[in-house]
Design an enzyme around this catalytic site. Structure first.
Site, PDB file in Angstrom:
ATOM      1  CG  PHE A  25      -0.273   0.415   2.505  1.00  0.00           C
ATOM      2  CD1 PHE A  25      -0.080   1.760   2.822  1.00  0.00           C
ATOM      3  CD2 PHE A  25       0.197  -0.533   3.410  1.00  0.00           C
ATOM      4  CE1 PHE A  25       0.563   2.138   4.004  1.00  0.00           C
ATOM      5  CE2 PHE A  25       0.834  -0.166   4.581  1.00  0.00           C
ATOM      6  CZ  PHE A  25       1.013   1.179   4.882  1.00  0.00           C
ATOM      7  CE  LYS A  85      -3.035  -8.406  -4.419  1.00  0.00           C
ATOM      8  NZ  LYS A  85      -3.452  -7.424  -3.392  1.00  0.00           N
ATOM      9  CD  GLU A 115      -5.412  -5.663   0.585  1.00  0.00           C
ATOM     10  OE1 GLU A 115      -4.620  -5.779  -0.360  1.00  0.00           O
ATOM     11  OE2 GLU A 115      -5.159  -6.050   1.745  1.00  0.00           O
ATOM     12  CB  SER A 167       4.797  -7.441   5.661  1.00  0.00           C
ATOM     13  OG  SER A 167       3.894  -8.440   5.244  1.00  0.00           O
ATOM     14  CB  CYS A 170      10.492  -0.313   2.581  1.00  0.00           C
ATOM     15  SG  CYS A 170      11.096   0.366   1.057  1.00  0.00           S
ATOM     16  CD  GLU A 204       8.441  -2.962   8.247  1.00  0.00           C
ATOM     17  OE1 GLU A 204       7.765  -3.983   8.050  1.00  0.00           O
ATOM     18  OE2 GLU A 204       8.942  -2.286   7.328  1.00  0.00           O
TER      19      GLU A 204
HETATM   20  P1  NAD Z   1       1.559  -6.659   2.969  1.00  0.00           P
HETATM   21  O1  NAD Z   1       2.609  -7.703   3.041  1.00  0.00           O
HETATM   22  O2  NAD Z   1       0.444  -6.715   3.943  1.00  0.00           O
HETATM   23  O3  NAD Z   1       0.863  -6.677   1.510  1.00  0.00           O
HETATM   24  C1  NAD Z   1       1.625  -6.647   0.330  1.00  0.00           C
HETATM   25  C2  NAD Z   1       0.809  -7.302  -0.787  1.00  0.00           C
HETATM   26  O4  NAD Z   1       0.595  -8.675  -0.452  1.00  0.00           O
HETATM   27  C3  NAD Z   1      -0.568  -6.676  -0.996  1.00  0.00           C
HETATM   28  O5  NAD Z   1      -0.844  -6.648  -2.357  1.00  0.00           O
HETATM   29  C4  NAD Z   1      -1.488  -7.643  -0.256  1.00  0.00           C
HETATM   30  O6  NAD Z   1      -2.788  -7.677  -0.778  1.00  0.00           O
HETATM   31  C5  NAD Z   1      -0.791  -8.976  -0.472  1.00  0.00           C
HETATM   32  N1  NAD Z   1      -1.059  -9.926   0.604  1.00  0.00           N
HETATM   33  C6  NAD Z   1      -1.272  -9.657   1.916  1.00  0.00           C
HETATM   34  N2  NAD Z   1      -1.471 -10.788   2.602  1.00  0.00           N
HETATM   35  C7  NAD Z   1      -1.374 -11.801   1.717  1.00  0.00           C
HETATM   36  C8  NAD Z   1      -1.476 -13.231   1.829  1.00  0.00           C
HETATM   37  N3  NAD Z   1      -1.712 -13.816   2.992  1.00  0.00           N
HETATM   38  N4  NAD Z   1      -1.312 -13.962   0.722  1.00  0.00           N
HETATM   39  C9  NAD Z   1      -1.078 -13.384  -0.464  1.00  0.00           C
HETATM   40  N5  NAD Z   1      -0.973 -12.039  -0.639  1.00  0.00           N
HETATM   41  C10 NAD Z   1      -1.109 -11.262   0.443  1.00  0.00           C
HETATM   42  O7  NAD Z   1       2.312  -5.255   3.025  1.00  0.00           O
HETATM   43  P2  NAD Z   1       1.685  -3.796   3.153  1.00  0.00           P
HETATM   44  O8  NAD Z   1       1.146  -3.611   4.522  1.00  0.00           O
HETATM   45  O9  NAD Z   1       0.820  -3.495   1.998  1.00  0.00           O
HETATM   46  O10 NAD Z   1       3.007  -2.901   2.971  1.00  0.00           O
HETATM   47  C11 NAD Z   1       3.885  -2.591   4.011  1.00  0.00           C
HETATM   48  C12 NAD Z   1       5.073  -3.519   4.052  1.00  0.00           C
HETATM   49  O11 NAD Z   1       5.747  -3.491   2.806  1.00  0.00           O
HETATM   50  C13 NAD Z   1       6.098  -3.118   5.085  1.00  0.00           C
HETATM   51  O12 NAD Z   1       6.543  -4.270   5.749  1.00  0.00           O
HETATM   52  C14 NAD Z   1       7.215  -2.497   4.258  1.00  0.00           C
HETATM   53  O13 NAD Z   1       8.502  -2.553   4.844  1.00  0.00           O
HETATM   54  C15 NAD Z   1       7.152  -3.323   3.041  1.00  0.00           C
HETATM   55  N6  NAD Z   1       7.774  -2.649   1.911  1.00  0.00           N
HETATM   56  C16 NAD Z   1       9.011  -3.075   1.548  1.00  0.00           C
HETATM   57  C17 NAD Z   1       9.655  -2.453   0.506  1.00  0.00           C
HETATM   58  C18 NAD Z   1      11.032  -2.891   0.088  1.00  0.00           C
HETATM   59  O14 NAD Z   1      11.507  -2.399  -0.900  1.00  0.00           O
HETATM   60  N7  NAD Z   1      11.681  -3.797   0.786  1.00  0.00           N
HETATM   61  C19 NAD Z   1       9.038  -1.391  -0.171  1.00  0.00           C
HETATM   62  C20 NAD Z   1       7.772  -0.989   0.219  1.00  0.00           C
HETATM   63  C21 NAD Z   1       7.148  -1.641   1.276  1.00  0.00           C
END
Ligand code: NAD
Length: 503
Positions: free
Chosen positions: A149, A173, A176, A226, A281, A385
């Site tokens: 997000f 994808k 959401e 994450s 991040c 985090e």
């Molecule tokens: P998230 O892991 O909750 O979601 C990321 C994506 O995965 C979304 O599209 C979500 O719909 C999908 N998703 C969530 N749960 C899932 C599941 N059980 N099975 C399959 N798909 C699933 O992350 P978020 O809250 O949207 O974003 C924040 C996180 O992203 C933080 O941990 C941040 O550090 C990380 N991030 C990392 C970087 C990097 O470059 N390392 C960059 C941006 C964000």
């Protein structure tokens, strides 16, 4: 209530799913839209569209693919205001930060415009007598991007411009929580001349994602999010034979050396800690101060700056705010839980961002900028985090202790040092276990023509995003060794049964 659907085969496509997820304006707490949670059939439909479009797109000369990227770049510029307002509306970040996000995404598009050069491969004449060798960097096929997000435009643009420019087709994808940008970018790509089916968007959750991870027609998966989900994505995609890069969470530290320019460092730390409400991040979450003298001065300086920060909605008529709300009520409560845990475990709360009210936006998801001092490595707020506007100061006696602390942490995304001493900075750059290093630069995000990625539990998979790694990730190398028929004229033929070597 507007429902955000999918974008498949060049058009907005309604899903048959009856599951929806609410999309909020985090500054007001109001639900503004809902987004469809796609069924497995929707995901398969998008993969089929991408698969059908692949052959013709892969055969399209790179120069023509690059021209679509050039056009897409100008459309991004023309539509910047509209896109930035939507980012701010759904994510909550302040308008200028949303413009910054778009700029960083656009820079990857600019990089992808150079694809005829980047995809040239290598060539050697006379690898043996009369034998030449050249490599072809061919596209993989259907590639998938699953994005978080916090950068609804930039993170998808870390992926799809290079995937498309190298001749792949793509299924995105998006998160959401702020899905509109994906559809807006899909419309702009179509306007730029991208053939139908080359870029598709499937909204949803695990149900759609699991199809994208397991369908045999998908060749590669890029994920950013994450760490627990990154591990799941990497394991599942790899087990199904796909190429995968999965970027995870972070806990970015900086070392503040006693010789640092304190004013410069303090200003940089406030911006890096609290910009985008800490939902980056590459946000700075821990300052490791070497020695009590500079630690005391830093905490005083940060506290003063924090009290001067303007916190409020991302879009205002007058002077812009410095920091907006966090993404959802649930995420706000999670962050508040971390702050409470920090207090319970004995950290000193230098600035308390709990119970933060923004006049006129009482239902917005605001957490005030929060500063902890005397944080120790055993505390939850140090280990995990937080992904919110919470900055921790850890005090250590010397540089070696600071470096050990950073290197022992589970995450290794970005890391920085503030010092005036070149030798210390050089040593730090060499020894720190992190993928991106800043020297007097608090958020060392590499430019599009370099590659972005962390170490340790901040990434799974060998290749980073964008830059040369991005081109490598989205292409498969084929090496052609050719001998031309002088041999027909000059040589008597014979078979060789030993391992071929050149002479
Ligand atoms: P998230 O892991 O909750 O979601 C990321 C994506 O995965 C979304 O599209 C979500 O719909 C999908 N998703 C969530 N749960 C899932 C599941 N059980 N099975 C399959 N798909 C699933 O992350 P978020 O809250 O949207 O974003 C924040 C996180 O992203 C933080 O941990 C941040 O550090 C990380 N991030 C990392 C970087 C990097 O470059 N390392 C960059 C941006 C964000």
């Amino acid at each position: 209530m507007e429902t955000i659907q999918n974008f498949i085969n060049g058009q907005v496509t309604s899903s048959n799913s009856e599951r929806f997820s609410p999309v909020y304006n985090p500054a007001t707490g109001e639900q503004t839209r809902q987004v469809v949670m796609s069924s497995p059939e929707d995901a398969k439909h998008a993969i089929s569209a991408a698969q059908n479009a692949f052959r013709a797109w892969a055969k399209t000369p790179p120069l023509r693919r690059a021209r679509v990227m050039f056009k897409f770049k100008s459309l991004l510029e023309e539509n910047q205001d509209k896109l930035a307002k939507m980012i701010s509306n759904e994510h909550g970040k302040v308008y200028s930060d949303a413009v910054g996000e778009l700029t960083r995404g656009l820079e990857v598009v600019e990089f992808a415009c150079g694809i005829p050069h980047l995809q040239k491969g290598e060539s050697s004449a006379n690898v043996g007598s009369g034998v030449d060798s050249h490599s072809i960097m061919q596209p993989l096929g259907v590639c998938v991007g699953i994005t978080p997000f916090n950068f609804p435009a930039m993170v998808p643009m870390w992926m799809f411009p290079i995937a498309l420019a190298t001749g792949n087709t793509f299924v995105l994808k998006p998160s959401e929580k702020d899905p509109s940008l994906a559809l807006m970018m899909a419309e702009l790509l179509k306007e730029a001349g991208l053939p139908d089916g080359v870029f598709n968007v499937v909204n949803g959750d695990k149900e759609a994602v699991d199809v994208l991870l397991t369908d045999p027609r998908v060749q590669a998966v890029s994920f950013v999010g994450s760490t627990p989900i990154a591990e799941y994505i990497y394991t599942t995609a790899s087990a199904h034979g796909k190429r995968c890069q999965a970027l995870g969470g972070a806990k970015n530290h900086c070392i503040l050396m006693p010789d640092a320019d304190l004013d410069m460092a303090s200003d940089a730390i406030v911006g890096a800690g609290f910009g985008a409400a800490g939902e980056r991040c590459m946000a700075l979450s821990v300052v490791v101060a070497v020695g009590d003298e500079i630690a005391d001065k830093l905490v005083a300086s940060l506290s003063k700056s924090i009290h001067e920060m303007r916190v409020g909605p991302g879009i205002v008529d007058g002077k812009e705010n410095d920091m907006g709300p966090v993404i959802t009520a649930a995420h706000r409560d999670k962050i508040l839980g971390y702050i409470n845990a920090g207090v319970e475990q004995g950290a000193k709360l230098a600035v308390d961002g709990r119970d933060y009210q923004v006049a006129g936006h009482e239902n917005g998801y605001f957490v005030g900028p929060t500063l902890f001092d005397d944080v120790t490595p055993d505390m939850t707020i140090y280990q995990e985090e937080i992904f919110g506007p919470v900055l921790s100061v850890v005090r250590v006696p010397d540089y070696e202790s600071a470096l050990t602390l950073i290197n022992d942490h589970q995450y290794g995304n970005g890391s920085a040092i503030f010092t005036r001493d070149g030798e210390t900075a050089r040593q730090f750059s060499e020894d720190v276990l992190a993928g991106m290093v800043g020297v007097n630069v608090p958020i060392p995000v590499p430019m599009a023509f370099h590659s972005f990625g962390g170490w340790k539990r901040s990434i799974f998979g060998p290749l980073n995003v964008h830059g040369n790694d991005g081109v490598r990730f989205y292409t498969r190398m084929k090496t052609v060794t050719s001998r031309w028929p002088a041999s027909v004229r000059l040589e008597t033929h014979s078979s060789h049964f030993t391992m071929p070597t050149m002479d």
